[in-house]
Design a protein around this motif. Structure first.
Motif, PDB file in Angstrom:
ATOM      1  N   MET A 254      -4.088  -6.748   2.703  1.00 19.68           N
ATOM      2  CA  MET A 254      -3.005  -6.138   2.192  1.00 19.68           C
ATOM      3  C   MET A 254      -1.818  -6.483   3.071  1.00 19.68           C
ATOM      4  N   LYS A 255      -1.913  -6.030   4.598  1.00 21.85           N
ATOM      5  CA  LYS A 255      -0.952  -6.350   5.253  1.00 21.85           C
ATOM      6  C   LYS A 255      -0.185  -7.656   5.491  1.00 21.85           C
ATOM      7  N   SER A 256      -1.038  -8.871   4.976  1.00 25.72           N
ATOM      8  CA  SER A 256      -0.728 -10.260   5.047  1.00 25.72           C
ATOM      9  C   SER A 256       0.061 -10.463   3.656  1.00 25.72           C
ATOM     10  N   PHE A 257      -0.705  -9.736   2.606  1.00 29.80           N
ATOM     11  CA  PHE A 257      -0.074  -9.938   1.225  1.00 29.80           C
ATOM     12  C   PHE A 257       1.386  -9.309   1.259  1.00 29.80           C
ATOM     13  N   LEU A 258       1.694  -8.055   1.855  1.00 34.64           N
ATOM     14  CA  LEU A 258       2.976  -7.544   1.782  1.00 34.64           C
ATOM     15  C   LEU A 258       3.763  -8.553   2.569  1.00 34.64           C
ATOM     16  N   LYS A 259       3.420  -8.975   3.506  1.00 33.20           N
ATOM     17  CA  LYS A 259       4.399  -9.756   4.503  1.00 33.20           C
ATOM     18  C   LYS A 259       4.697 -10.866   3.789  1.00 33.20           C
TER      19      LYS A 259
END
Length: 263
Positions: A254-259
């Protein structure tokens, strides 16, 4: 010793420390339902920053959904855990949770109106960049955010964690504007292989930009540390279970996706 302590005090007195601020904000949907939002942000960050909506599990707006809002605030986002049931109500009784969820999903238009009320609320906060909004959801909330993407709600991205995949309103070609990430437990007994296949076919036919991640051995509810307790509660419980590895891996995804969504 006294000189050392004075020096340390002088050093730290010139520093500012990040603090996650939270507040409950009452709001209302178009149908007049009274709702309660839980807003979280890091007050050490100056100016607007991307906003992320959090949609709760079928248990309602409980401490877990609020914790995820604080986690997102710690990542530098303005985060709002929204209320899809009204009055901020929540439960640990599966029968009550089922009744709450069925009432909230009985009318697709009313469900969308409650989500849109939350979207308006997060956009109105001074800490939020209203042009950069995404949404994440858990269980029932995972279905909600997927349905909002299907219905062309203006979001940059949505993430579903162990969410239901059957649509309230199926996507049509070009209807999905948001990027989609689905984090699915391979051992989720509440989502059938046929539903997974149908979801992927729906997304492909709609030309959606999506990623579907299957997490080995993970059951429904794999992100919630309370899942094991709730599955064996005094009222009986659904087939859910926490898996630390799946929780951490899906959060990292999720963190990579949101970034990527916000860059």
């Amino acid at each position: 010793m006294r000189t050392c302590l004075l020096g340390l005090l002088m050093l730290f007195s010139g520093l500012s420390f990040a603090a996650i601020k939270t507040q409950e904000i009452p709001y209302e949907s178009a149908d007049g339902t009274k709702l309660i939002g839980y807003f979280a942000y890091d007050d050490a960050i100056e100016g607007p920053r991307p906003g992320v909506m959090v949609v709760h599990e079928w248990w309602g707006l409980n401490d877990y959904a609020k914790r995820r809002a604080r986690d997102l605030a710690g990542l530098g986002y303005a985060a709002l855990a929204i209320d899809m049931y009204g009055g901020g109500k929540n439960t640990e009784h599966p029968k009550d949770a089922l009744a709450f969820m069925q009432a909230a999903t009985a009318d697709a238009a009313a469900s969308k109106a409650r989500f849109l009320a939350g979207l308006d609320l997060i956009k109105a906060q001074p800490q939020t960049d209203a042009k950069q909004i995404a949404a994440i959801g858990y269980c029932f909330g995972g279905k909600v955010v997927l349905d909002m993407a299907r219905q062309s709600v203006p979001l940059l991205g949505v993430v579903s964690f162990h969410g239901a995949l059957v649509p309230a309103v199926p996507a049509t070609k070009g209807s999905i504007k948001a990027r989609i990430l689905v984090e699915h437990g391979e051992a989720d007994s509440m989502v059938t292989p046929e539903q997974v296949a149908a979801f992927k076919e729906e997304m492909d036919n709609a030309d959606a930009d999506y990623d579907f991640v299957s997490l080995p051995g993970a059951k429904h509810g794999f992100t919630n540390p309370d899942a094991d307790r709730l599955s064996h509660g005094e009222h009986g419980g659904p087939d859910i279970g926490y898996q630390k590895e799946a929780d951490e891996n899906s959060w990292a995804d999720m963190k990579s996706f949101l970034k990527g969504v916000f860059d």
